[in-house]
Each structure stands twice: as structure tokens, then as C-alpha cells.
Design a protein around this motif. Structure first.
Motif, mmCIF file in Angstrom:
data_model
loop_
_atom_site.group_PDB
_atom_site.id
_atom_site.type_symbol
_atom_site.label_atom_id
_atom_site.label_comp_id
_atom_site.label_asym_id
_atom_site.label_seq_id
_atom_site.Cartn_x
_atom_site.Cartn_y
_atom_site.Cartn_z
ATOM 1 N N SER A 136 -11.203 33.545 33.436
ATOM 2 C CA SER A 136 -12.263 34.154 32.615
ATOM 3 C C SER A 136 -12.146 35.672 32.588
ATOM 4 N N LEU A 137 -11.416 36.247 33.542
ATOM 5 C CA LEU A 137 -11.274 37.701 33.594
ATOM 6 C C LEU A 137 -10.305 38.207 32.524
ATOM 7 N N VAL A 138 -9.362 37.368 32.122
ATOM 8 C CA VAL A 138 -8.263 37.838 31.262
ATOM 9 C C VAL A 138 -8.211 37.134 29.921
ATOM 10 N N ASN A 139 -9.030 36.104 29.723
ATOM 11 C CA ASN A 139 -8.803 35.307 28.510
ATOM 12 C C ASN A 139 -9.507 35.889 27.293
ATOM 13 N N GLY A 140 -9.227 35.244 26.149
ATOM 14 C CA GLY A 140 -9.723 35.734 24.867
ATOM 15 C C GLY A 140 -11.083 35.182 24.493
ATOM 16 N N CYS A 141 -11.759 34.518 25.425
ATOM 17 C CA CYS A 141 -13.155 34.079 25.255
ATOM 18 C C CYS A 141 -13.367 32.980 24.214
ATOM 19 N N MET A 142 -12.291 32.460 23.619
ATOM 20 C CA MET A 142 -12.491 31.413 22.599
ATOM 21 C C MET A 142 -13.033 30.161 23.280
ATOM 22 N N ALA A 143 -14.249 29.804 22.933
ATOM 23 C CA ALA A 143 -14.973 28.741 23.641
ATOM 24 C C ALA A 143 -15.086 27.535 22.713
ATOM 25 N N VAL A 211 -14.589 30.081 15.430
ATOM 26 C CA VAL A 211 -14.650 29.522 16.786
ATOM 27 C C VAL A 211 -15.660 30.320 17.603
ATOM 28 N N PRO A 212 -16.460 29.629 18.423
ATOM 29 C CA PRO A 212 -17.428 30.310 19.287
ATOM 30 C C PRO A 212 -16.717 31.118 20.372
ATOM 31 N N SER A 213 -17.490 31.908 21.108
ATOM 32 C CA SER A 213 -16.890 32.835 22.065
ATOM 33 C C SER A 213 -17.835 33.085 23.231
ATOM 34 N N THR A 214 -17.249 33.511 24.346
ATOM 35 C CA THR A 214 -18.079 33.972 25.461
ATOM 36 C C THR A 214 -18.146 35.506 25.490
ATOM 37 N N GLN A 360 -8.758 46.702 15.358
ATOM 38 C CA GLN A 360 -8.874 45.248 15.490
ATOM 39 C C GLN A 360 -9.624 44.916 16.786
ATOM 40 N N SER A 361 -10.602 44.021 16.665
ATOM 41 C CA SER A 361 -11.260 43.496 17.869
ATOM 42 C C SER A 361 -10.250 42.639 18.637
ATOM 43 N N THR A 362 -10.317 42.687 19.958
ATOM 44 C CA THR A 362 -9.398 41.860 20.750
ATOM 45 C C THR A 362 -9.855 40.405 20.853
ATOM 46 N N MET A 363 -11.047 40.103 20.348
ATOM 47 C CA MET A 363 -11.581 38.744 20.528
ATOM 48 C C MET A 363 -11.400 37.908 19.258
ATOM 49 N N PRO A 364 -10.559 36.884 19.317
ATOM 50 C CA PRO A 364 -10.362 36.031 18.134
ATOM 51 C C PRO A 364 -11.650 35.284 17.791
ATOM 52 N N VAL A 365 -11.881 35.077 16.493
ATOM 53 C CA VAL A 365 -13.087 34.341 16.083
ATOM 54 C C VAL A 365 -12.793 33.239 15.075
ATOM 55 N N VAL A 498 -6.500 17.757 33.060
ATOM 56 C CA VAL A 498 -6.314 17.550 31.607
ATOM 57 C C VAL A 498 -4.846 17.183 31.344
ATOM 58 N N PRO A 499 -4.591 16.081 30.668
ATOM 59 C CA PRO A 499 -3.208 15.577 30.572
ATOM 60 C C PRO A 499 -2.321 16.356 29.586
ATOM 61 N N GLY A 500 -2.147 17.650 29.839
ATOM 62 C CA GLY A 500 -1.119 18.433 29.138
ATOM 63 C C GLY A 500 -1.472 18.964 27.772
ATOM 64 N N SER A 501 -2.552 18.471 27.167
ATOM 65 C CA SER A 501 -2.900 18.863 25.800
ATOM 66 C C SER A 501 -4.363 18.532 25.553
ATOM 67 N N ILE A 502 -5.071 19.460 24.872
ATOM 68 C CA ILE A 502 -6.446 19.137 24.467
ATOM 69 C C ILE A 502 -6.719 19.601 23.039
ATOM 70 N N GLY A 503 -5.709 20.196 22.400
ATOM 71 C CA GLY A 503 -5.810 20.467 20.962
ATOM 72 C C GLY A 503 -6.521 21.752 20.591
ATOM 73 N N VAL A 504 -7.241 22.332 21.532
ATOM 74 C CA VAL A 504 -7.924 23.614 21.313
ATOM 75 C C VAL A 504 -7.819 24.402 22.618
ATOM 76 N N ASN A 505 -8.331 25.624 22.617
ATOM 77 C CA ASN A 505 -8.356 26.423 23.851
ATOM 78 C C ASN A 505 -9.183 25.663 24.893
ATOM 79 N N PRO A 506 -8.740 25.629 26.156
ATOM 80 C CA PRO A 506 -9.241 24.564 27.054
ATOM 81 C C PRO A 506 -10.431 24.851 27.964
ATOM 82 N N PHE A 507 -10.936 26.104 28.079
ATOM 83 C CA PHE A 507 -11.859 26.294 29.207
ATOM 84 C C PHE A 507 -13.199 25.576 29.073
ATOM 85 N N VAL A 508 -13.655 25.329 27.839
ATOM 86 C CA VAL A 508 -14.922 24.590 27.698
ATOM 87 C C VAL A 508 -14.743 23.150 28.186
ATOM 88 N N THR A 509 -13.601 22.558 27.872
ATOM 89 C CA THR A 509 -13.327 21.193 28.324
ATOM 90 C C THR A 509 -13.252 21.134 29.853
#
Ligand code: FAE
Length: 528
Positions: A136-143, A211-214, A360-365, A498-509
Motif C-alpha cells: 500500500s506504500l508504493v502502489n497506484g491505489c487502483m481499488a 476504476v475506484p481508488s484509495t 499528469q496525476s500519478t494515480m490511474p483512474v 490467489v491462483p496466479g490471476s484475478i483479471g484486475v489489480n488485486p489488493f481489494v480481492t
């Protein structure tokens, strides 16, 4: 909630509600529950244990990031990285290595327990966060909450209805997930890069989705208005954000400390796990100093052990424990089922009139969502490339449905693990990304940028991942709730489930699955 204590300011590495020095070492060295790591899965475990009145110790190998350096900031920016940027490196190793093939991105730094690590295996390197808060310290917050049908495909033994009714909402609420104001998004210079990529996706007949964000968008709007100190708008992201980011130290971990039952010790790397004859777990941990030297080797014991060291950290601990015989009953699935979530990074070169903006904002949306295309499912995050100059690059992190998986094996020569992932397996991810972006280039008469990922020229960076997943897969290495097979009161709560893939950014899962595990375990396993 309480803010994390400023223990690190005085060189102390144990953080609790009490002043660090007031914590009796004997009281925590034998805690009823120990949580290894302090990322998403670990933070959920600690909070729920603390709320249940169970005294809990968290052990984190990185620093507590709450002390300003000589520049008055806790974290450095991507534009001017210093020793705080990376975990014991003499030079930064940013995902984008070059610009116009020039070695202008990475900088020499002094070795230090910096916040971002890049762990190298033979054909794959893995970016991970180090410190209280983990990724959470380094990620792009895509939730992002995954598509329910794909979640069910990946976790056929989990009740998806219950996940989407209870645990995903619980995770999103606790993480402080919010969404960008669409009107502001349409008008601000800071998201021009996203709007250009959206236009090109639409020209191709592709669907885009917010995409939502933290990251706190109310704060970001103040940054843009000049009424708050800039962070996402000041090139801060992979080496940490000084403001605006709701990292775990501000959410789950603050709440965990607020229970009064949770203590965090930092700069200690758990190396070995064994089991005593009374059934308790014994952990060996190396305490390091800022030079990375082991200054003390400690032992802890606990009744309940929760592993939240992330896909790499937890899997390494369990593979080592099985193969060195300290936990010999661990099954053959420990170490297996690993994948990089199909990650591939790439850039496109835009026409001169399609400027992406110097700011450019560093946070993808936003993402390009072509997951429903069964012939080639891809979800591509529209990523920023903030340099302060117009560069006409559209950057993407594509998440592809790559079915390839690999295993970790114990390496006695290094007492570490090797990862069996190969370049041919990565080529499956980049092949899928290419199919999607060839369509986008064709529809917009544009080409790829080949100057961004080192020399010689490369179009697709498929040899690193931000999303390591698997190694202790739910239902295989563990039961259906993260209880490790072969041992009672031993749990996995992180991305290794998580078995190797979840199709989206994973931290919410990861967070939602940990909530599900804790809800079950606290009812069934800890009753007196
Ligand atoms: P994680 O957060 O990695 O935490 C593990 C913690 O355990 C770390 O703090 C380690 O230092 C610590 N640890 C490991 N081994 C030990 C040990 N032996 N002893 C003591 N401590 C140990 O685990 N995901 C998203 O959903 N959205 C994004 O926008 C996004 N962007 C990303 C950008 C970057 C640059 C990176 C690197 C990742 C990104 N991710 C993103 C991935 C996300 O951060 C990752 O999936 C989660 O952090 C994984 O959570 P875990 O709980 O598995």
C-alpha cells in the motif's frame, strides 16, 4: 483510530499504543497471535485479532515510514529518487528504464532499507513494497473489485454471493475507496493523458471504465487548485506518497493499533518457522540495521500464526519450512500455482496533435476493459508517465488472462527459493497485450514506443510484475479458508492464496479474502 506512533523518529522499531519503550519485550516475544508482514492480508488479520481481544504481534522486515528526511518529506519522488526509494540498492530499478533509449530514468543511490523492492528471479522480477503497510506504500491505489464471474472461475469453492454481499463491501469501506469526480476528470489538465487514451480506445470500438481508488480525490482536487501540498500531482507514487494516499498505516493498521492489542515490530525479517512439542509455533527472525547488517537473531513463539508476507514472502517461508524439514507435513501444493496476473507494460506514440500533457496525476483512474472478449481477454490500466514535459506517450499496464503458472522450489545453496517462471510463459502475456494494442494502433494509425524499457529496443515489458499472486493457493495449499493443510492454527492471509490471476489489480480481492478468513477463523478456531 489512532495515528501510528512516532517510534521510528527515536530509532525505536516497536510500535504500539504505549510508547515503544514501555512495551515489555517478554510480553510480546510470546504473543498468543503473530502476524508476519504488514501488507493487506496481514493488516486485516491484525485488526480482526485485536478487535477480538487477542494480543497480537506483527513482524515487518521494512521500516515504519513516518519520519521526514532532511528535505522535510517522508518519501522521495520518482523525479529525484534517493536512498529512501529502493530496498538496499546502489541504483534505482524503475519499471521504465530509459527514455529515447537514454539511461536518464534511474539514479545512483546509497543502500538503505528503502520502500520499493524489485526481487529478481531467472526470467521474472517482482516489485513489492517494504515497510509498515507493505504494497500500500508504493502502489497506484487502483481499488478494483473483480468481475464476479471471473472471481467465481478462479475460486470455485468460495461462495461468490457471500463475497460480493459481505466481504468486498467490507474491504472497500475499510480501505477508504473513492472515485474521481467525473466532471473534474473531464476538465482537469492532470487527466488529459487518460482522456487521450480513452479517445483512442473508443476509436477502436473498445469499452473504457472508471476504476475506484484509495487515493483521496478531494485532496487531489485541492492539490490541483493549489490549496494543498502536491503529492499525486508531484510525481509521487512508486517510492511512496507524502499526502493523499490512504495507505494501510492510515486505515487498517491504525485501527488495529487502536484496539490496544496489536504491536508492530519493524526491521525484522522472519527466516524460519518450526513447531514446538506443545503445538506452538516458533519463529526465528533477523533484526537488521539501516546498513542491512543482521544485528540480532530473535525467537518468538505463538499459538496462532498468520502469514501475510505476500506471495513471495509467505511462499518462501513455507517452501523453506517444508523442504528443510521444520514443517514437514506441508503438502506439495505449497510453492505452486504462481502467476504474475498476466502483467505486461507498454507504451504507444501519439500523433503530435494528441498531446498527453506535461502535467499528469500519478494515480490511474481508468482502464480499457476487453475482458469480455473471450478470444483475448485483457484489462488494460491507462497508466501515467509524469515527467513534467510533453512526451506524447500513452502508457499502459495490461492485465491479461495468461493461464501459465509456475512453482517456487527451495534452493539450499542460498537458503532461498527459485521461481520456475520462463520467458516463454511471459510471451503469452505480451502476445495477448499485442493483439489488443495492435487493434488500437491500427484504428488510430499510431505505433508502439520501443525506447522505454532499456536497450536494445523493446516494445513489451513482460519480464516484471506488480501483481505477484499464488504460491499457497486457497483450497490447495490451504483449506477453503486459508488454514494451511497439515498444521492447525497456521494461516495464510495474503496474495499467495490467489491462483496466479484475478483479471484486475488485486489488493481489494486480497483484502476481502482476508476478511472472509478472519470472520471464519475467529468464530471456529479461537473459542476457549
Ligand atoms: P504485501 O502488501 O506485499 O505485504 C507483504 C509485507 O510483508 C511487506 O511489507 C513485506 O516487507 C513483508 N514481509 C515479507 N516477507 C517477510 C518476512 N519474512 N518477515 C517479515 N516481513 C516480511 O502483501 N494492486 C492494486 O490492487 N492496485 C494498484 O494500483 C496496484 N499498484 C501497484 C503498484 C506497484 C508499484 C506495486 C509494487 C504493486 C501494486 N499493486 C497494486 C499490487 C499490490 O500492492 C499487492 O497486490 C498487494 O500489496 C499484496 O498484498 P499482500 O497482503 O499479499
Amino acid at each position: 483510530m489512532v495515528a501510528l506512533q512516532t517510534a521510528a523518529a527515536s530509532g525505536l522499531t516497536r510500535i504500539g499504543l504505549e510508547s515503544a519503550s514501555a512495551v515489555e519485550p517478554a510480553a510480546v516475544d510470546n504473543a498468543p497471535a503473530i502476524v508476519v508482514g504488514s501488507g493487506y492480508g496481514a493488516a486485516v488479520a491484525a485488526l480482526r485479532l485485536g478487535q477480538a481481544g487477542i494480543r497480537t504481534l506483527m513482524i515487518e522486515m521494512g521500516r515504519l515510514w513516518n519520519t521526514a528526511g532532511s528535505d522535510g518529506k517522508v518519501f522521495c519522488s520518482t523525479a529525484s529518487p534517493d536512498q529512501r526509494s529502493m530496498w538496499f540498492r546502489t541504483r534505482t530499478e524503475a519499471p521504465l528504464a530509459t527514455f529515447l533509449w537514454l539511461d536518464v530514468v534511474n539514479k545512483d543511490i546509497s543502500p538503505y532499507p528503502g520502500v520499493l523492492d524489485r526481487v529478481h528471479f531467472a526470467d521474472m522480477s517482482v516489485f513489492v513494497g517494504r515497510g509498515v503497510g507493505g504494497g500500500s506504500l508504493v502502489n497506484g491505489c487502483m481499488a478494483v473489485t473483480p468481475l464476479k464471474s471471473y472471481f467465481a472461475e478462479q475460486f470455485p469453492t468460495v461462495d461468490a454471493d457471500e463475497m460480493y454481499a459481505t466481504y468486498f463491501p467490507r474491504a472497500n469501506a475499510m480501505l477508504g475507496v473513492n472515485t474521481v469526480d467525473p466532471a473534474w476528470f473531464e476538465s482537469t489538465e492532470w487527466y488529459r493523458f487518460t482522456r487521450i487514451s480513452r479517445k483512442h480506445a473508443q476509436n477502436t470500438g473498445l469499452r473504457t471504465t472508471f476504476v475506484p481508488s484509495t487515493y483521496d480525490f478531494a485532496y487531489m482536487q485541492k492539490e490541483a487548485a493549489g490549496t494543498a501540498t502536491k503529492s499525486a500531482l508531484a510525481q509521487e507514487v512508486i517510492y511512496g506518497n507524502n499526502h493523499g494516499k490512504k495507505s494501510l498505516d492510515k486505515t487498517y493498521l491504525a485501527a488495529a493499533l487502536g484496539t490496544g492489542n496489536v504491536t508492530i515490530t519493524t526491521m525484522e525479517r522472519v527466516r524460519a518457522i518450526s513447531r514446538a512439542s506443545d503445538g506452538s509455533y516458533v519463529l526465528t527472525a533477523d533484526r537488521i540495521n539501516d546498513a542491512g547488517t543482521v544485528v540480532e537473531t530473535k525467537q518468538y513463539s505463538c499459538t496462532y500464526l498468520f502469514l501475510g508476507g505476500g506471495s513471495l514472502g509467505t511462499t518462501e517461508l513455507l517452501v523453506r519450512a517444508r523442504d528443510t524439514g521444520t514443517l514437514p507435513a506441508l503438502n506439495a501444493s505449497v510453492g505452486a500455482g504462481w502467476g504474475p496476473n498476466g502483467n505486461t507494460m507498454l507504451g504507444r506514440a501519439n500523433h503530435l496533435w494528441d498531446t498527453v500533457g506535461a502535467n499528469q496525476s500519478t494515480m490511474p483512474v481508468m482502464g480499457i476493459d476487453d475482458w469480455a472478449n473471450t478470444a483475448n481477454p485483457v484489462f488494460a490500466e491507462i497508466a501515467p508517465l509524469p515527467t513534467g514535459l510533453e512526451h506524447w506517450v500513452s502508457l499502459y499496464l495490461a492485465i491479461t488472462k495468461n493461464p501459465q503458472r509456475a512453482a517456487f522450489t527451495y534452493d539450499s545453496a542460498t537458503d532461498g527459493v527459485k521461481l520456475g517462471w520462463t520467458a516463454a510463459q511471459s510471451a503469452v502475456s505480451s502476445g495477448m497485450a499485442k493483439k489488443l494494442f495492435d487493434r488500437i494502433n491500427s484504428a488510430n494509425v499510431t505505433i508502439y514506443r520501443t525506447d522505454l524499457f532499456g536497450t536494445p529496443s523493446r516494445t513489451f515489458a513482460d519480464d516484471f510484475t506488480y501483481h505477484p499472486l499464488g504460491g499457497c493457493v486457497l483450497g490447495k495449499a490451504t483449506d477453503n479458508y486459508g488454514r494451511v493443510k497439515g498444521y492447525s492454527k497456521l494461516y495464510v492471509t495474503d496474495g499467495s492464496l490467489v491462483p496466479g490471476s484475478i483479471g484486475v489489480n488485486p489488493f481489494v480481492t486480497i483484502t476481502a479474502l482476508a476478511e472472509r478468513t478472519m470472520a471464519r477463523v475467529l468464530v471456529e478456531d479461537t473459542a476457549p
